[in-house]
Design an enzyme around this catalytic site. Sequence first.
Site, PDB file in Angstrom:
ATOM      1  N   CYS A 112       0.855  -1.200   0.000  1.00 24.93           N
ATOM      2  CA  CYS A 112       0.000   0.000   0.000  1.00 24.93           C
ATOM      3  C   CYS A 112       0.886   1.243   0.000  1.00 24.93           C
ATOM      4  O   CYS A 112       1.664   1.471   0.926  1.00 24.93           O
ATOM      5  CB  CYS A 112      -0.915  -0.006   1.222  1.00 24.93           C
ATOM      6  SG  CYS A 112      -1.812   1.534   1.447  1.00 24.93           S
TER       7      CYS A 112
ATOM      8  N   CYS B 148       0.507   3.488   3.103  1.00 30.07           N
ATOM      9  CA  CYS B 148       1.175   2.926   4.279  1.00 30.07           C
ATOM     10  C   CYS B 148       2.674   3.206   4.192  1.00 30.07           C
ATOM     11  O   CYS B 148       3.315   3.540   5.195  1.00 30.07           O
ATOM     12  CB  CYS B 148       0.924   1.423   4.381  1.00 30.07           C
ATOM     13  SG  CYS B 148      -0.680   0.977   5.084  1.00 30.07           S
TER      14      CYS B 148
ATOM     15  N   ASP C 235      -0.552  16.260  -2.540  1.00 30.87           N
ATOM     16  CA  ASP C 235      -0.877  15.311  -3.607  1.00 30.87           C
ATOM     17  C   ASP C 235       0.145  15.475  -4.732  1.00 30.87           C
ATOM     18  O   ASP C 235       0.500  16.592  -5.103  1.00 30.87           O
ATOM     19  CB  ASP C 235      -2.296  15.577  -4.126  1.00 30.87           C
ATOM     20  CG  ASP C 235      -2.826  14.429  -4.973  1.00 30.87           C
ATOM     21  OD1 ASP C 235      -3.794  13.769  -4.552  1.00 30.87           O
ATOM     22  OD2 ASP C 235      -2.257  14.184  -6.078  1.00 30.87           O
TER      23      ASP C 235
ATOM     24  N   ASN D  13     -13.082   9.860  -2.087  1.00 29.47           N
ATOM     25  CA  ASN D  13     -13.630   8.927  -3.068  1.00 29.47           C
ATOM     26  C   ASN D  13     -13.656   7.536  -2.451  1.00 29.47           C
ATOM     27  O   ASN D  13     -12.681   7.103  -1.831  1.00 29.47           O
ATOM     28  CB  ASN D  13     -12.772   8.927  -4.334  1.00 29.47           C
ATOM     29  CG  ASN D  13     -12.774  10.282  -5.025  1.00 29.47           C
ATOM     30  OD1 ASN D  13     -13.799  10.945  -5.098  1.00 29.47           O
ATOM     31  ND2 ASN D  13     -11.618  10.703  -5.509  1.00 29.47           N
TER      32      ASN D  13
ATOM     33  N   HIS E  74      -8.352   8.267   2.486  1.00 29.66           N
ATOM     34  CA  HIS E  74      -7.734   9.591   2.420  1.00 29.66           C
ATOM     35  C   HIS E  74      -8.787  10.632   2.113  1.00 29.66           C
ATOM     36  O   HIS E  74      -9.797  10.350   1.479  1.00 29.66           O
ATOM     37  CB  HIS E  74      -6.614   9.635   1.377  1.00 29.66           C
ATOM     38  CG  HIS E  74      -7.016   9.145   0.015  1.00 29.66           C
ATOM     39  ND1 HIS E  74      -7.126   7.800  -0.299  1.00 29.66           N
ATOM     40  CD2 HIS E  74      -7.351   9.813  -1.109  1.00 29.66           C
ATOM     41  CE1 HIS E  74      -7.491   7.663  -1.552  1.00 29.66           C
ATOM     42  NE2 HIS E  74      -7.646   8.872  -2.076  1.00 29.66           N
TER      43      HIS E  74
ATOM     44  N   HIS F 239      -9.132  14.422   0.455  1.00 27.23           N
ATOM     45  CA  HIS F 239      -8.494  15.476  -0.335  1.00 27.23           C
ATOM     46  C   HIS F 239      -8.958  16.833   0.208  1.00 27.23           C
ATOM     47  O   HIS F 239     -10.170  17.076   0.287  1.00 27.23           O
ATOM     48  CB  HIS F 239      -8.950  15.409  -1.797  1.00 27.23           C
ATOM     49  CG  HIS F 239      -8.656  14.124  -2.517  1.00 27.23           C
ATOM     50  ND1 HIS F 239      -7.671  14.024  -3.493  1.00 27.23           N
ATOM     51  CD2 HIS F 239      -9.237  12.898  -2.458  1.00 27.23           C
ATOM     52  CE1 HIS F 239      -7.682  12.788  -3.988  1.00 27.23           C
ATOM     53  NE2 HIS F 239      -8.608  12.090  -3.389  1.00 27.23           N
TER      54      HIS F 239
HETATM   55  P1  5GP Z   1      -8.146   8.841  -5.166  1.00 29.57           P
HETATM   56  O1  5GP Z   1      -8.185   8.795  -6.663  1.00 29.57           O
HETATM   57  O2  5GP Z   1      -7.936   7.468  -4.582  1.00 29.57           O
HETATM   58  O3  5GP Z   1      -9.280   9.583  -4.541  1.00 29.57           O
HETATM   59  O4  5GP Z   1      -6.879   9.731  -4.809  1.00 29.57           O
HETATM   60  C1  5GP Z   1      -5.589   9.254  -4.809  1.00 29.57           C
HETATM   61  C2  5GP Z   1      -4.699  10.467  -4.877  1.00 29.57           C
HETATM   62  O5  5GP Z   1      -3.414  10.080  -4.455  1.00 29.57           O
HETATM   63  C3  5GP Z   1      -4.544  11.053  -6.287  1.00 29.57           C
HETATM   64  O6  5GP Z   1      -4.950  12.415  -6.266  1.00 29.57           O
HETATM   65  C4  5GP Z   1      -3.053  10.888  -6.596  1.00 29.57           C
HETATM   66  O7  5GP Z   1      -2.521  11.986  -7.290  1.00 29.57           O
HETATM   67  C5  5GP Z   1      -2.441  10.744  -5.217  1.00 29.57           C
HETATM   68  N1  5GP Z   1      -1.279   9.882  -5.167  1.00 29.57           N
HETATM   69  C6  5GP Z   1      -1.178   8.595  -5.618  1.00 29.57           C
HETATM   70  N2  5GP Z   1       0.042   8.089  -5.369  1.00 29.57           N
HETATM   71  C7  5GP Z   1       0.728   9.065  -4.707  1.00 29.57           C
HETATM   72  C8  5GP Z   1       2.066   9.141  -4.185  1.00 29.57           C
HETATM   73  O8  5GP Z   1       2.853   8.199  -4.251  1.00 29.57           O
HETATM   74  N3  5GP Z   1       2.431  10.319  -3.602  1.00 29.57           N
HETATM   75  C9  5GP Z   1       1.569  11.387  -3.501  1.00 29.57           C
HETATM   76  N4  5GP Z   1       2.044  12.490  -2.899  1.00 29.57           N
HETATM   77  N5  5GP Z   1       0.314  11.342  -3.983  1.00 29.57           N
HETATM   78  C10 5GP Z   1      -0.106  10.204  -4.576  1.00 29.57           C
HETATM   79 ZN    ZN Z   2      -2.379   1.467   3.587  1.00 28.89          ZN
END
Ligand code: 5GP
Ligand code: ZN
Length: 113
Positions: free
Chosen positions: A3, A6, A29, A85, A98, A100
């Site tokens: 993950c 994590c 992000d 989400n 998470h 945002h």
């Molecule tokens: P979701 O689409 O699950 O709501 O949001 C996941 C968010 O995590 C996305 O906005 C993506 O840009 C961010 N994200 C994914 N992997 C990483 C990472 O390794 N580092 C950072 N800083 N953000 C990440």
């Molecule tokens: Zn996790």
Amino acid sequence: MDCIFCKIANGQVSAKKVYENKKILAFQDMNPVAPVHILFIPKEHICCINDINIGNSEIIGNIFCSIAEIARKMGLGKGYRVISNCGEDGGQTVEHLHFHLIGGKKLGWPGVD
Ligand code: 5GP
Ligand code: ZN
């Protein structure tokens, strides 16, 4: 478990940290959609909103208190949006809960078509 959040929480993968305490972490992000785009996560692995319960609800409260504090510090007095989400239809791409925090511009209303 492989993950990415994590790994960010335990320092295996680096991220631009904005706030941290024993239970939660906030970081930038990597693909921001607005001038301010910060992710708030519990350090413990919780999959998504479906897995919030009375046992971990204190962490969720902690996250929201921190969101309000960081929003103030970031100068988001005109407003902002908090999004989580959940699941495939909700557009969740990282399966670690998470929130945002998005702001710094006038936001349109997204993703309900
Ligand atoms: P979701 O689409 O699950 O709501 O949001 C996941 C968010 O995590 C996305 O906005 C993506 O840009 C961010 N994200 C994914 N992997 C990483 C990472 O390794 N580092 C950072 N800083 N953000 C990440
Ligand atoms: Zn996790």
